[in-house]
Write an enzyme that holds these catalytic residues in place. Structure first.
Site, PDB file in Angstrom:
ATOM      1  N   GLY A  14       0.138  -4.653  -0.036  1.00 37.03           N
ATOM      2  CA  GLY A  14       1.156  -4.600  -1.088  1.00 37.03           C
ATOM      3  C   GLY A  14       1.201  -3.234  -1.751  1.00 37.03           C
ATOM      4  CB  VAL A  65      -0.407  -9.855   4.244  1.00 36.19           C
ATOM      5  CG1 VAL A  65      -0.455  -8.347   4.184  1.00 36.19           C
ATOM      6  CG2 VAL A  65       0.363 -10.430   3.059  1.00 36.19           C
ATOM      7  CB  SER A 143      -2.298 -14.108 -11.507  1.00 38.70           C
ATOM      8  OG  SER A 143      -1.462 -14.394 -12.607  1.00 38.70           O
ATOM      9  CE1 TYR A 156       1.781 -14.852  -8.065  1.00 41.17           C
ATOM     10  CE2 TYR A 156       1.073 -15.574 -10.241  1.00 41.17           C
ATOM     11  CZ  TYR A 156       1.266 -14.558  -9.317  1.00 41.17           C
ATOM     12  OH  TYR A 156       0.939 -13.264  -9.644  1.00 41.17           O
ATOM     13  CB  ALA A 158      -2.300 -23.808  -6.152  1.00 35.21           C
ATOM     14  CB  ALA A 159      -1.755 -18.861  -4.179  1.00 33.78           C
ATOM     15  CE  LYS A 160      -1.559 -13.901  -7.300  1.00 33.61           C
ATOM     16  NZ  LYS A 160      -1.921 -12.717  -6.495  1.00 33.61           N
TER      17      LYS A 160
HETATM   18  P1  NAP Z   1       5.622  -6.243  -6.501  1.00 32.32           P
HETATM   19  O1  NAP Z   1       6.035  -5.088  -7.338  1.00 32.32           O
HETATM   20  O2  NAP Z   1       6.604  -7.322  -6.218  1.00 32.32           O
HETATM   21  O3  NAP Z   1       5.045  -5.653  -5.109  1.00 32.32           O
HETATM   22  C1  NAP Z   1       4.539  -6.536  -4.151  1.00 32.32           C
HETATM   23  C2  NAP Z   1       4.029  -5.774  -2.962  1.00 32.32           C
HETATM   24  O4  NAP Z   1       3.482  -6.757  -2.055  1.00 32.32           O
HETATM   25  C3  NAP Z   1       5.113  -5.020  -2.207  1.00 32.32           C
HETATM   26  O5  NAP Z   1       4.631  -3.781  -1.734  1.00 32.32           O
HETATM   27  C4  NAP Z   1       5.423  -5.949  -1.030  1.00 32.32           C
HETATM   28  O6  NAP Z   1       5.850  -5.299   0.151  1.00 32.32           O
HETATM   29  C5  NAP Z   1       4.072  -6.572  -0.774  1.00 32.32           C
HETATM   30  N1  NAP Z   1       4.212  -7.836  -0.048  1.00 32.32           N
HETATM   31  C6  NAP Z   1       4.786  -8.979  -0.487  1.00 32.32           C
HETATM   32  N2  NAP Z   1       4.765  -9.898   0.495  1.00 32.32           N
HETATM   33  C7  NAP Z   1       4.189  -9.310   1.574  1.00 32.32           C
HETATM   34  C8  NAP Z   1       3.911  -9.723   2.894  1.00 32.32           C
HETATM   35  N3  NAP Z   1       4.212 -10.960   3.325  1.00 32.32           N
HETATM   36  N4  NAP Z   1       3.327  -8.847   3.741  1.00 32.32           N
HETATM   37  C9  NAP Z   1       3.007  -7.596   3.333  1.00 32.32           C
HETATM   38  N5  NAP Z   1       3.249  -7.138   2.097  1.00 32.32           N
HETATM   39  C10 NAP Z   1       3.846  -7.989   1.220  1.00 32.32           C
HETATM   40  O7  NAP Z   1       4.357  -6.995  -7.129  1.00 32.32           O
HETATM   41  P2  NAP Z   1       3.290  -6.522  -8.224  1.00 32.32           P
HETATM   42  O8  NAP Z   1       3.779  -6.928  -9.550  1.00 32.32           O
HETATM   43  O9  NAP Z   1       2.891  -5.120  -7.974  1.00 32.32           O
HETATM   44  O10 NAP Z   1       2.085  -7.519  -7.875  1.00 32.32           O
HETATM   45  C11 NAP Z   1       0.971  -7.139  -7.082  1.00 32.32           C
HETATM   46  C12 NAP Z   1      -0.047  -8.264  -7.124  1.00 32.32           C
HETATM   47  O11 NAP Z   1      -0.452  -8.482  -8.481  1.00 32.32           O
HETATM   48  C13 NAP Z   1       0.460  -9.602  -6.614  1.00 32.32           C
HETATM   49  O12 NAP Z   1      -0.530 -10.273  -5.895  1.00 32.32           O
HETATM   50  C14 NAP Z   1       0.786 -10.346  -7.888  1.00 32.32           C
HETATM   51  O13 NAP Z   1       0.721 -11.745  -7.707  1.00 32.32           O
HETATM   52  C15 NAP Z   1      -0.301  -9.836  -8.798  1.00 32.32           C
HETATM   53  N6  NAP Z   1       0.022  -9.990 -10.211  1.00 32.32           N
HETATM   54  C16 NAP Z   1       1.091  -9.318 -10.755  1.00 32.32           C
HETATM   55  C17 NAP Z   1       1.382  -9.487 -12.095  1.00 32.32           C
HETATM   56  C18 NAP Z   1       2.509  -8.762 -12.772  1.00 32.32           C
HETATM   57  O14 NAP Z   1       2.734  -9.028 -13.960  1.00 32.32           O
HETATM   58  N7  NAP Z   1       3.233  -7.879 -12.119  1.00 32.32           N
HETATM   59  C19 NAP Z   1       0.601 -10.358 -12.864  1.00 32.32           C
HETATM   60  C20 NAP Z   1      -0.467 -11.029 -12.288  1.00 32.32           C
HETATM   61  C21 NAP Z   1      -0.735 -10.822 -10.947  1.00 32.32           C
HETATM   62  P3  NAP Z   1       7.308  -4.584   0.252  1.00 32.32           P
HETATM   63  O15 NAP Z   1       7.221  -3.368  -0.623  1.00 32.32           O
HETATM   64  O16 NAP Z   1       7.432  -4.266   1.699  1.00 32.32           O
HETATM   65  O17 NAP Z   1       8.293  -5.594  -0.238  1.00 32.32           O
END
Ligand code: NAP
Length: 250
Positions: A14, A65, A143, A156, A158-160
């Site tokens: 990601g 992934v 998360s 979400y 459950a996964a986290k």
């Molecule tokens: P984001 O901006 O939506 O970016 C997600 C990234 O994951 C992107 O680079 C995307 O690839 C990649 N991705 C998604 N599905 C994929 C797949 N099947 N195969 C390969 N790559 C994949 O998300 P973020 O906010 O940075 O979140 C990152 C992590 O932090 C996540 O696990 C999220 O659950 C966790 N998180 C985020 C927050 C928040 O407030 N933002 C809070 C708690 C936890 P592409 O660029 O190619 O689309």
């Protein structure tokens, strides 16, 4: 405190956007060679190019992934080029929110396979060389939803929460080989994933009522905590869930 990384290679999933991009760039600034994984070749390619332009070392790798066979194939190829990937950051994640009665089986399965099963696949394929080297760092980006639960996010959460169980079990399995396994639990961080909430004044005011520090976090906040857990200095920390959430889950 400056962080120590001795000739390390990391794989960050990601890494194309948001938190993963910030983690990849922070590790690269600390001298780590970073393999940037995302779903689209464009986004991981842009992160790798930015790291290289800034004088760092990076490689882009587009792989879904959620697809265990694709991860196995990608890992096999990677290990020919990088016999030891010392650091694994499982960060890729998606949301498919909805109340349970409206949640489709596809939304359930997609979130479990992308957020949780991906960690199983990458760890299974990359941890063996770490065990031989008797050094490794694995950080799973979970998360606050995995700690507290969240209405409308059964899949979400459950996964986290599953990522937290995986983290603690693997911390125990790998401790004898000096491989640490930790989780970072972000709260509300400003990225593409949260744009709709953050840009909606009514929704964001309601969210901020639940955040003691009364502001949204930045991707850099998560990157700093993750880089610490990946460093030499964090060698005595394992099996922990490090909440970086403005105090939400305390
Ligand atoms: P984001 O901006 O939506 O970016 C997600 C990234 O994951 C992107 O680079 C995307 O690839 C990649 N991705 C998604 N599905 C994929 C797949 N099947 N195969 C390969 N790559 C994949 O998300 P973020 O906010 O940075 O979140 C990152 C992590 O932090 C996540 O696990 C999220 O659950 C966790 N998180 C985020 C927050 C928040 O407030 N933002 C809070 C708690 C936890 P592409 O660029 O190619 O689309």
């Amino acid at each position: 405190m400056s962080l120590t990384f001795t000739n390390r290679t990391a794989l960050v999933t990601g890494a194309g956007r948001g938190i993963g991009k910030a983690i990849a760039e922070t590790l690269a600034k600390n001298g780590v060679t970073v393999i940037c994984v995302s779903k689209s070749a464009d986004s991981c390619g842009a992160t790798a190019a930015a790291i290289i332009a800034a004088g760092g070392k990076a490689k882009a790798l587009a792989v879904d992934v959620a697809d265990g066979a694709a991860v196995a194939k990608a890992a096999e190829e990677l290990l020919k080029e990088f016999p030891l990937i010392d650091i694994l950051v499982n960060n890729a994640g998606i949301t498919r929110d909805g109340l349970l009665f409206r949640m489709s089986e596809t939304d359930w399965n997609d979130v479990i396979s992308t957020n949780l099963s991906s960690c199983f696949h990458w760890t299974k394929h990359l941890a063996r060389p770490m065990t031989r080297a008797r050094w490794g760092r694995i950080v799973n980006i979970t998360s606050v939803s995995g700690i507290m639960g969240n209405a409308g996010q059964a899949n979400y959460s459950a996964a986290k929460a599953g990522m937290i169980g995986l983290t603690k079990s693997l911390a125990r399995e790998f401790a004898g080989r000096s491989i640490t396994v930790n989780a970072v639990a972000p709260g509300f961080i400003k990225t593409d994933m949260t744009t709709d909430f953050v840009n909606n004044p009514e929704v964001s005011a309601k969210i901020l009522e639940t955040v003691p520090l009364k502001r949204f976090g930045e991707a850099a906040d998560i990157a700093a905590a993750t880089a610490f857990l990946c460093s030499e200095e964090a060698g005595y920390v394992t099996g922990q869930v490090f909440a970086v959430d403005g105090g939400m889950a305390m």
